[in-house]
Write an enzyme that holds these catalytic residues in place. Structure first.
Site, PDB file in Angstrom:
ATOM      1  N   GLY A 152       0.826  -1.200   0.000  1.00 32.55           N
ATOM      2  CA  GLY A 152       0.000   0.000   0.000  1.00 32.55           C
ATOM      3  C   GLY A 152       0.856   1.242   0.000  1.00 32.55           C
ATOM      4  O   GLY A 152       1.962   1.249  -0.555  1.00 32.55           O
ATOM      5  N   GLY A 157       2.547   2.147   5.373  1.00 29.31           N
ATOM      6  CA  GLY A 157       3.690   1.240   5.536  1.00 29.31           C
ATOM      7  C   GLY A 157       4.530   1.620   6.753  1.00 29.31           C
ATOM      8  O   GLY A 157       4.965   0.739   7.519  1.00 29.31           O
ATOM      9  N   GLU A 167       5.613  -3.379   0.902  1.00 32.33           N
ATOM     10  CA  GLU A 167       5.720  -3.059  -0.531  1.00 32.33           C
ATOM     11  C   GLU A 167       4.977  -1.750  -0.726  1.00 32.33           C
ATOM     12  O   GLU A 167       3.778  -1.698  -0.499  1.00 32.33           O
ATOM     13  CB  GLU A 167       5.054  -4.206  -1.326  1.00 32.33           C
ATOM     14  CG  GLU A 167       5.626  -4.396  -2.674  1.00 32.33           C
ATOM     15  CD  GLU A 167       7.123  -4.538  -2.619  1.00 32.33           C
ATOM     16  OE1 GLU A 167       7.795  -3.593  -3.084  1.00 32.33           O
ATOM     17  OE2 GLU A 167       7.635  -5.530  -2.090  1.00 32.33           O
ATOM     18  N   GLU A 180       4.798   9.627  -5.941  1.00 33.05           N
ATOM     19  CA  GLU A 180       3.966   8.644  -6.636  1.00 33.05           C
ATOM     20  C   GLU A 180       2.576   9.228  -6.861  1.00 33.05           C
ATOM     21  O   GLU A 180       1.898   9.612  -5.909  1.00 33.05           O
ATOM     22  CB  GLU A 180       3.860   7.355  -5.809  1.00 33.05           C
ATOM     23  CG  GLU A 180       3.136   6.261  -6.562  1.00 33.05           C
ATOM     24  CD  GLU A 180       3.105   4.928  -5.813  1.00 33.05           C
ATOM     25  OE1 GLU A 180       2.717   4.914  -4.640  1.00 33.05           O
ATOM     26  OE2 GLU A 180       3.461   3.909  -6.423  1.00 33.05           O
ATOM     27  N   CYS A 203       2.066  -0.290  -8.863  1.00 26.50           N
ATOM     28  CA  CYS A 203       3.265   0.214  -8.176  1.00 26.50           C
ATOM     29  C   CYS A 203       4.484   0.107  -9.079  1.00 26.50           C
ATOM     30  O   CYS A 203       5.477   0.795  -8.887  1.00 26.50           O
ATOM     31  CB  CYS A 203       3.478  -0.526  -6.861  1.00 26.50           C
ATOM     32  SG  CYS A 203       3.306  -2.301  -7.017  1.00 26.50           S
ATOM     33  N   GLN A 236      -8.978   9.103  -5.656  1.00 25.58           N
ATOM     34  CA  GLN A 236      -7.784   8.886  -6.489  1.00 25.58           C
ATOM     35  C   GLN A 236      -7.833   9.796  -7.718  1.00 25.58           C
ATOM     36  O   GLN A 236      -6.799  10.331  -8.142  1.00 25.58           O
ATOM     37  CB  GLN A 236      -7.699   7.410  -6.891  1.00 25.58           C
ATOM     38  CG  GLN A 236      -6.448   7.048  -7.670  1.00 25.58           C
ATOM     39  CD  GLN A 236      -5.152   7.253  -6.893  1.00 25.58           C
ATOM     40  OE1 GLN A 236      -5.010   6.798  -5.785  1.00 25.58           O
ATOM     41  NE2 GLN A 236      -4.203   7.967  -7.491  1.00 25.58           N
TER      42      GLN A 236
HETATM   43  P1  NDP Z   1      -3.309   2.649   2.047  1.00 27.08           P
HETATM   44  O1  NDP Z   1      -1.898   2.442   2.432  1.00 27.08           O
HETATM   45  O2  NDP Z   1      -4.102   3.585   2.842  1.00 27.08           O
HETATM   46  O3  NDP Z   1      -4.092   1.261   2.038  1.00 27.08           O
HETATM   47  C1  NDP Z   1      -3.501  -0.024   1.921  1.00 27.08           C
HETATM   48  C2  NDP Z   1      -4.145  -0.961   2.921  1.00 27.08           C
HETATM   49  O4  NDP Z   1      -3.799  -0.535   4.259  1.00 27.08           O
HETATM   50  C3  NDP Z   1      -5.673  -0.957   2.867  1.00 27.08           C
HETATM   51  O5  NDP Z   1      -6.153  -2.250   3.119  1.00 27.08           O
HETATM   52  C4  NDP Z   1      -6.021  -0.001   3.981  1.00 27.08           C
HETATM   53  O6  NDP Z   1      -7.328  -0.107   4.481  1.00 27.08           O
HETATM   54  C5  NDP Z   1      -4.990  -0.372   5.026  1.00 27.08           C
HETATM   55  N1  NDP Z   1      -4.809   0.623   6.066  1.00 27.08           N
HETATM   56  C6  NDP Z   1      -5.079   1.948   6.026  1.00 27.08           C
HETATM   57  N2  NDP Z   1      -4.808   2.518   7.224  1.00 27.08           N
HETATM   58  C7  NDP Z   1      -4.348   1.535   8.033  1.00 27.08           C
HETATM   59  C8  NDP Z   1      -3.909   1.493   9.391  1.00 27.08           C
HETATM   60  N3  NDP Z   1      -3.884   2.566  10.171  1.00 27.08           N
HETATM   61  N4  NDP Z   1      -3.515   0.321   9.902  1.00 27.08           N
HETATM   62  C9  NDP Z   1      -3.518  -0.791   9.148  1.00 27.08           C
HETATM   63  N5  NDP Z   1      -3.951  -0.816   7.868  1.00 27.08           N
HETATM   64  C10 NDP Z   1      -4.342   0.331   7.300  1.00 27.08           C
HETATM   65  O7  NDP Z   1      -3.354   3.055   0.552  1.00 27.08           O
HETATM   66  P2  NDP Z   1      -4.644   3.520  -0.285  1.00 27.08           P
HETATM   67  O8  NDP Z   1      -5.320   2.294  -0.753  1.00 27.08           O
HETATM   68  O9  NDP Z   1      -5.460   4.511   0.452  1.00 27.08           O
HETATM   69  O10 NDP Z   1      -3.958   4.275  -1.470  1.00 27.08           O
HETATM   70  C11 NDP Z   1      -3.352   5.544  -1.260  1.00 27.08           C
HETATM   71  C12 NDP Z   1      -2.124   5.676  -2.082  1.00 27.08           C
HETATM   72  O11 NDP Z   1      -1.221   4.597  -1.781  1.00 27.08           O
HETATM   73  C13 NDP Z   1      -2.323   5.546  -3.564  1.00 27.08           C
HETATM   74  O12 NDP Z   1      -2.750   6.717  -4.132  1.00 27.08           O
HETATM   75  C14 NDP Z   1      -0.956   5.116  -4.013  1.00 27.08           C
HETATM   76  O13 NDP Z   1      -0.124   6.229  -4.129  1.00 27.08           O
HETATM   77  C15 NDP Z   1      -0.469   4.233  -2.906  1.00 27.08           C
HETATM   78  N6  NDP Z   1      -0.685   2.820  -3.177  1.00 27.08           N
HETATM   79  C16 NDP Z   1       0.357   2.060  -3.546  1.00 27.08           C
HETATM   80  C17 NDP Z   1       0.175   0.735  -3.850  1.00 27.08           C
HETATM   81  C18 NDP Z   1       1.280  -0.107  -4.268  1.00 27.08           C
HETATM   82  O14 NDP Z   1       1.076  -1.195  -4.792  1.00 27.08           O
HETATM   83  N7  NDP Z   1       2.475   0.298  -4.030  1.00 27.08           N
HETATM   84  C19 NDP Z   1      -1.129   0.105  -3.817  1.00 27.08           C
HETATM   85  C20 NDP Z   1      -2.174   0.989  -3.390  1.00 27.08           C
HETATM   86  C21 NDP Z   1      -1.930   2.277  -3.073  1.00 27.08           C
HETATM   87  P3  NDP Z   1      -8.561   0.662   3.770  1.00 27.08           P
HETATM   88  O15 NDP Z   1      -9.278  -0.381   3.055  1.00 27.08           O
HETATM   89  O16 NDP Z   1      -9.393   1.210   4.865  1.00 27.08           O
HETATM   90  O17 NDP Z   1      -8.016   1.728   2.908  1.00 27.08           O
END
Ligand code: NDP
Length: 477
Positions: free
Chosen positions: A224, A229, A246, A379, A280, A327
């Site tokens: 995420g 992270g 990641e 990003e 990503c 987004q």
């Molecule tokens: P997030 O990091 O917010 O979400 C990734 C996961 O983490 C989701 O399941 C999310 O839950 C969960 N999460 C959020 N907050 C917490 C917390 N406090 N404790 C534990 N888990 C948590 O990313 P987003 O999906 O909001 O995307 C935002 C940005 O992240 C994108 O615009 C992009 O830039 C980047 N991104 C990068 C990715 C990659 O593959 N590298 C993939 C996706 C996003 P919830 O379902 O509530 O959001």
């Protein structure tokens, strides 16, 4: 019907539900899903903890059979599951089916890995002593996944976790619960004992946070954003648990004067815009040497004119909508930022209207960008790319590596010398020659370095590093 969470082998409704909306048509509700609470998450963790002793000692044939059966069902239902994926995430149907097939292949690969668990037997440095090195499961693994690969990322975390004898608490992204629910249902019906795999759909700030705060989760694998992270890392240090992150990239794609122009343009368009740029491994920095720069930009413009942006499920669509409004706002904000910073918006960047209400954005290409601009450093995670003009290969490599990220790095060249040098010197976990920066195999390591990743690699046999812990045993003969 509300799709429920799976806790300790029971489908649990909970007190709240949320709707899964199709980004190609916001009037289309893909389904309703139960929203787990922090208490549900704690119950799931307790169930996984209780199931661990038996599952960690289960026979390899039992694990093999369940994982193999799951692979077979996913592959047999690839069209239906691919459609569900495209409907909830917005990638094209071909991409949705392709991702589903990949998930099936991942389960198939790890079904085989169950049968290949091995250790080492060595002589000791001391006489009459034998040394055995074995791999054991880590314990309860927490899996937190993003929205951009709704089936492949859950697959490449769940399959090795189960294969190596761990139990799992899985929290998918709230935006795309459908594909995750489907694979948990398949695994459950394939015969997993209760408590081995638990599904808790819901908010990251509630369910995810409850997972981070639990001393009973022994390892967390996360994909995420960088911000979340960091939270995972800090909480894991607090609990002395293993963690793997990641977190995306700002991947460079270098085009040299000697490149085959058609190959370079195809790879650049794919890298930057396919899957709506929401990968990503997408490339948003096209670093182009001056001898080919103008021809490359003109050819990109021509190619971009022909791109079909429409409903993800429509035949002929090449690029689907952005995943949601937030987004989309992030993408258009960056397009505005690029203009303010002095880059030239050469093509695209307009919101598009289609037959149904959705988040349609014409892919955008900036030229005259520098590597110092925010659009080159942060990003964006949408169909927005910039061309950065450089003098020669040496400057291209320097600019390519000048980024806080290090996931994937690509080059278009017909020079063996430059290709070889680039493979050795690109500061990234994955390097592509004459290929898009995105698009990877399921049986080899995936991951990056610098700000993109933390911990050992995912996928292929390298996954064992994260999902097992090594034991060294000494025996007096
Ligand atoms: P997030 O990091 O917010 O979400 C990734 C996961 O983490 C989701 O399941 C999310 O839950 C969960 N999460 C959020 N907050 C917490 C917390 N406090 N404790 C534990 N888990 C948590 O990313 P987003 O999906 O909001 O995307 C935002 C940005 O992240 C994108 O615009 C992009 O830039 C980047 N991104 C990068 C990715 C990659 O593959 N590298 C993939 C996706 C996003 P919830 O379902 O509530 O959001």
């Amino acid at each position: 019907m509300v799709q429920k969470n799976l806790i300790d082998g029971e489908w649990i409704a909970g007190s709240e539900a949320f709707r899964n909306i199709n980004p190609s048509d916001t009037n289309d509700v893909v389904g309703e899903y139960a929203r787990a609470s922090a208490e549900d998450a704690r119950a799931a963790i307790a169930a996984a903890k209780a199931a661990f002793p038996a599952w960690s000692r289960s026979g390899i044939l039992e694990r093999h059979a369940i994982i193999r059966k799951t692979a077979d069902e996913i592959l047999a239902r690839k069209d239906e599951l691919g459609k569900l994926l495209s409907r909830e995430e917005g990638k094209t149907l071909a991409e949705g089916i392709g991702e589903t097939v990949r998930a099936g292949q991942i389960f198939d690969f790890f079904a085989g890995e169950c049968l290949r668990l091995a250790g080492e037997v060595l002589p000791s440095a001391r006489p009459n002593i034998g040394v055995e090195i074995t791999r054991e499961p880590v314990g309860v693994v927490g899996i937190i996944t993003p929205w951009n690969f709704p089936i492949a990322i859950p697959a490449w975390k769940i399959a090795p976790a189960l294969c190596y004898g761990n139990t799992v608490v899985f929290k998918p992204a709230e935006l795309v619960p459908g594909s995750s629910w489907a694979i948990v249902d398949i695994l459950n019906r394939a015969g997993l004992p209760k408590g081995v795999l638990n599904l808790v759909m819901g908010k990251g700030s509630v369910v995810g946070q409850a997972m981070l705060d639990s001393p009973d989760i022994h390892a967390i694998t996360f994909t995420g954003s960088t911000g979340t992270g960091k939270r995972v890392a800090l909480a894991s240090v607090e609990h002395n648990r293993k963690y793997q992150l990641e977190m995306g990239g700002k991947n460079p794609f270098v085009v040299l004067d000697d490149a085959d122009l058609a190959v370079a343009v195809e790879a650049a368009v794919n890298s930057a815009f396919f899957s709506t740029g929401q990968r990503c491994t997408a490339s948003s920095r096209l670093i182009v040497t001056e001898g080919i720069h103008d021809r490359f930009v003109a050819a990109m413009g021509e190619r971009m004119k022909g791109l079909v942006i429409d409903d993800a499920l429509k035949a002929g669509t090449q690029i689907g909508p952005v995943v949601d409004e937030s987004q989309l706002n992030q993408d258009t904000d960056y397009i505005a930022i690029g203009r303010q910073e002095g880059a030239k918006l050469a093509f695209g960047g307009e919101l598009l209207k289609r037959d149904t209400p959705g988040f349609y954005l014409q892919p955008a290409l900036f030229t005259e960008a520098t590597n110092a601009m925010r659009i080159s450093r942060e990003e964006i995670f949408g169909p927005v790319a910039s061309v950065i003009r450089v003098k020669d290969y040496d400057e291209a490599l320097t600019v390519a590596n000048d980024t806080p990220f290090g996931l994937s790095s690509g080059i278009a060249t017909t020079s063996l010398k430059h290709a070889t040098h680039f493979k050795r010197n690109a500061e990234a976990g994955m390097v592509m020659v004459n290929l898009p920066t995105a698009g990877v195999d399921f049986h080899v390591p995936f991951g990056g370095r610098k700000g993109s990743s933390h911990g050992s690699r995912e996928q292929g046999r390298y996954a064992a590093e994260f999902y097992t812990t090594v034991k060294t045993a000494y025996t007096l003969a």
